[in-house]
Scaffold this active site. Structure first.
Site, mmCIF file in Angstrom:
data_model
loop_
_atom_site.group_PDB
_atom_site.id
_atom_site.type_symbol
_atom_site.label_atom_id
_atom_site.label_comp_id
_atom_site.label_asym_id
_atom_site.label_seq_id
_atom_site.Cartn_x
_atom_site.Cartn_y
_atom_site.Cartn_z
ATOM 1 N N CYS A 117 -1.844 1.685 -3.035
ATOM 2 C CA CYS A 117 -0.961 0.557 -2.755
ATOM 3 C C CYS A 117 0.228 0.979 -1.909
ATOM 4 O O CYS A 117 0.896 0.138 -1.293
ATOM 5 C CB CYS A 117 -0.476 -0.067 -4.060
ATOM 6 S SG CYS A 117 0.336 1.113 -5.168
ATOM 7 N N GLU A 148 2.516 -6.187 -9.027
ATOM 8 C CA GLU A 148 2.523 -5.252 -7.902
ATOM 9 C C GLU A 148 1.283 -5.559 -7.074
ATOM 10 O O GLU A 148 0.157 -5.354 -7.529
ATOM 11 C CB GLU A 148 2.497 -3.807 -8.397
ATOM 12 C CG GLU A 148 2.595 -2.788 -7.287
ATOM 13 C CD GLU A 148 1.750 -1.564 -7.545
ATOM 14 O OE1 GLU A 148 0.909 -1.247 -6.681
ATOM 15 O OE2 GLU A 148 1.904 -0.953 -8.609
#
Length: 836
Positions: free
Chosen positions: A298, A259
């Protein structure tokens, strides 16, 4: 003489170990002071991984999904009770109370959410996936898929922004799968991760080896990973690509989930003009995503895509919203945004903003000026929110390629929804996108066309706003990850997240063999004829394949007409035989649900027993019509058992799925269904307190007996029990229930469990650690008075079977609940003196 700086420790190979080097300092994001040192020098990473695979993995793999889920639930409850200490440490990472709530309690929430998934798995250590596959016409050769825990360890390399959530959202999945974890948080903030791990280890809820923690540099940790391991990484795309191409990862084909950077976009729909709820919601969402966690998420919004004629309106509205954001010491209630994690991160963000500003204009904020509350802006890692505007997003590509990982976002225009989609796609893959619109056609066009480049898309409008979790909140039951630049990985997602740590294997064989392997009865497997009606068995004694063949029943014209009148289902095939021409029916046809009802009439056992209730119906299929005068019989077979939690006032039970096959007189299968029943579990904890049993136990009770716990003497115990019988018989009712209202229902429901009273439980009317004066001259008199009062209790409910009486601890009790309390209470005290 210098002051020795505290080092945080690593928890590896079953012990807390301090590194042997000088250590790397970790700084308070608000004051700039050194919090502690991080040091991993001297750790043997090969040994650590091996310890996890063996010590932790061997225990976890043997646990059932239900046991793992309850383990996670217990851990979540344990940590929640200790959360305040974590908040204090979290402030030192620059996080406000709200920021910390996302990290800390959001992490615990992942444990709760994954724990609840145990209900979706079979009651065994491995998973059976999907439907059975028939590989032959005769039905004697078939296939299925099973998923077993990998025999490795999950290596989690995490980012700095969520020291708690980043660990627990991943570990929750691998623990549920039966795989241990080695967690390597980013050095900055790892002092908070260490604090949580200390509590986890101290709880002894996880088996040893299920969790190991490395609190600093671990550059060679991938050198000894093996094919059964799983590596996850959260961080920059550049670092992720470097790790993913590691020689060992490639040679061993180690699953690698990444990720990475994500230039997430939020789109303002063309209909969401100023004055609409959607415009206001959009501004609020962008402001939140820029400032929560100082934009260090994020999933934060980096690109603000708006209709070209609304750019000025959005810029002004966002500026006003950002003006309300107060910055400073996150401990202060009036502060809305804290600091970045470190001064190095401030420098990094400034550099990225300067890159963006080569083509875009800074329209809000200042890289060099900031006002703070309760903190020194020069000492802390503070930065003003920065809003940029890029008027030529198709020409100037930096805005689609450069991420400033802080309170930074850029406005850009679009002409139509097609352009908005293209701009969103130019991020080359993102974790999340959102669109604010009240026009569902616009929403559909954006979502369908943008989905290929995004892991999650949120549609914002006035109808969902009050309950929305927001653009930037990954949820445990939804996938978290994204294609392309976002890493191409996927985590969480409920069952999907757990399956990343399981090996899927296709299995082939006969139905009988696969029934044994899967623990689920497969059609056409051999039946296990039950010695008695299956509904007479408790949950523990029922096994897949256990079966009953019923007697027969003939369906009559009258049955069909009566069922039509009872249900008001007058479909022509059941009621009008003159209308059958051209249909698939030849005669008056029985209702499908009548067939199921008639089948139940054949297989249901009428007497009260362990089967507590019908729980539902699955997979009902009618294979051919049944007509009047057709004869049927039923084969009832246990298909599967599923454990369940009981939180209300009911006895422990599990779910049994019964495979129901309906045959006609020629043994042709005409209907199938799966019927669910709730079946009580055995009560093998408590001795039933009959008159004879009580008499027997009292005869063994002598004055010189010592308690296994507590300070009571035998006579004190009997006089206490006599008093509680006065309450249970209604003689004493002038008291208030002592249990707080908010937990009374839960305490009351505990009477139905098969769990013993905790030892040393205090009776509310007795002074702690002090014996009351005795009422009677000797033990024999106390025995007599105890028996007399118990007779009054029994007589009261015989004469008043519907009565409800107050109890000091459990609230209002009916006759049956009073019996449950008596059984638990007598067992508790008779065990206290070794009588049982």
């Amino acid at each position: 003489m210098g002051v020795t700086m505290k080092k945080i420790q690593n928890y590896v190979t079953g012990q807390w170990i301090e590194g042997k080097g000088e250590g790397t300092p970790m700084y308070d994001a608000i004051t700039g002071e050194v919090v502690a040192l991080s040091d991993t020098q001297g750790l043997d990473f090969a040994e650590i991984l091996h310890y996890g695979r063996t010590k932790g993995g061997e225990v976890l793999r043997k646990m059932t999904f239900q046991e793992r889920g309850n383990m996670l639930k217990s851990l979540a409850l344990y940590l929640t009770k200790r959360k305040e200490g974590f908040y204090e440490l979290s402030y030192r990472t620059g996080a406000t109370r709200v920021d910390s709530w996302i990290d800390i309690e959001g992490g615990f929430g992942n444990l709760f959410a994954n724990a609840s998934l145990r209900k979706l798995f079979p009651n065994q250590s491995y998973h059976v996936e999907g439907e059975p596959i028939d590989l032959s016409r005769g039905g004697r050769f078939m296939a299925h898929h099973i998923m077993v825990p990998k025999r490795g360890v999950a290596v989690h390399i995490n980012a700095f922004n969520f020291p708690v959530w980043g660990m627990l959202e991943k570990c929750a999945s691998n623990w549920m799968a039966g795989v241990p974890a080695v967690v390597k948080p980013a050095t900055n903030g790892s002092f908070l991760t260490e604090a949580v791990v200390r509590e986890i280890i101290a709880s002894r809820i996880l088996p040893e080896g299920a969790l190991q923690l490395i609190t600093g540099s671990a550059r060679t940790i991938l050198d000894t990973v093996e094919s059964q391991d799983v590596v996850t990484f959260t961080g920059s795309a550049a670092t992720g690509r470097l790790l993913k191409s590691h020689k060992r990862i490639i040679e061993e084909s180690v699953p690698f989930n990444m990720e990475a950077d994500s230039l997430n976009a939020s789109v303002l729909g063309e209909d969401a003009v100023p004055g609409t709820p959607e415009f206001d919601l959009f501004i609020k969402e962008v402001r939140n995503e820029m400032t929560v966690k100082c934009g260090q998420k994020c999933t934060a919004i980096r690109r603000i895509i708006v209709p070209q004629d609304l750019v000025e309106d959005v810029q002004i509205a966002l500026g006003k919203a950002l003006d309300k954001v107060t910055i400073g010491d996150p401990r202060l209630k009036e502060v809305r945004m804290g600091a970045l994690v470190s001064k190095d991160q401030v420098t990094e963000v400034r550099n990225r903003v300067q890159e963006l500003a080569k083509t875009a204009s800074i329209v809000y904020g200042d890289l060099d000026k900031i006002e703070t509350i309760g903190a020194d802006a020069k000492k802390g890692a503070f930065l003003s929110p920065i809003l940029l505007r890029e008027d030529h997003p198709f020409k100037n590509l930096s805005v689609h390629e450069t991420e400033a990982f802080g309170p930074v976002s850029t406005i850009m225009p679009y002409k139509d929804i097609e352009e908005a989609v293209t701009l969103a796609q130019m991020g080359k893959g993102s974790l999340v996108s959102s669109i604010a619109t009240y026009d569902d056609k616009i929403a559909k066009e954006y979502v369908i066309n943008a989905a290929s480049h995004h892991g999650r898309i949120l549609v914002i409008n006035r109808e969902m706003a009050k309950e929305s979790t927001g653009h930037g909140s990954p949820l445990p039951n939804l996938v978290h990850g994204g294609p392309g630049r976002a890493g191409g990985g996927e985590e969480m997602g409920g069952l999907r997240g757990i399956k990343h740590y399981l090996q899927r294997t296709a299995i082939q064989g006969s139905p009988t063999t696969l029934t044994e392997i899967t623990g689920i009865y497969q059609a056409k497997a051999k039946y296990i004829e039950a010695d008695q009606h299956p509904f007479k068995y408790h949950w523990e004694d029922i096994q897949p394949g256990m079966s009953l063949k019923t007697h027969k029943r003939t369906l009559t014209d009258t049955d069909i007409i009566n069922f039509s009148n009872l249900t008001w289902d007058h479909f022509y095939a059941h009621t009008d035989i003159t209308s059958l021409d051209g249909s698939i029916f030849e005669k008056r046809t029985a209702h499908g649900y009548f067939i199921i009802a008639a089948a139940a009439g054949l297989f249901v056992y009428p007497n009260k027993g362990p089967v507590a209730a019908n729980y539902g119906l699955e997979d009902c299929r009618f294979l051919r019509p049944l007509y009047h005068n057709d004869t049927i019989y039923v084969r009832l077979t246990c298909k599967q058992k599923v454990d369940r939690d009981v939180a209300s006032a009911e006895h422990p039970s599990g779910i049994v799925k019964w495979f129901v096959e309906v045959f006609d007189a020629e043994d042709e299968l005409v209907a199938v269904a799966t019927i669910l029943t709730m079946v009580q579990k055995k009560q093998e904890v408590f001795v039933e307190m009959t008159d004879d049993k009580i008499e027997e136990l009292l005869s063994k009770l002598t004055p010189d007996m010592k308690p296994t716990w507590g300070i009571m003497t035998p006579q004190h115990m009997l006089e206490h029990l006599e008093y509680t019988y006065k309450i249970a018989s209604g003689e004493i009712q002038d008291f208030d229930v002592t249990t707080p209202e908010k937990i009374l229902e839960k305490i009351h429901a505990s009477l139905y469990t098969y769990e013993k009273f905790p030892r040393n439980t205090n009776f509310p009317l007795l002074e702690k650690d002090k014996l009351e004066d005795l009422k009677y001259p000797d033990l024999e008199t106390a025995k007599q008075k105890f028996q007399e009062q118990r007779e009054k209790y029994l007589e009261f409910f015989k004469e008043n079977p519907e009565a409800k009486l107050k109890n000091l601890v459990f609230g209002e009790l009916n006759r049956y609940e009073s019996y449950l309390l008596e059984r638990k209470h007598l067992n508790h005290h008779f065990e206290q003196f070794g009588l049982i």
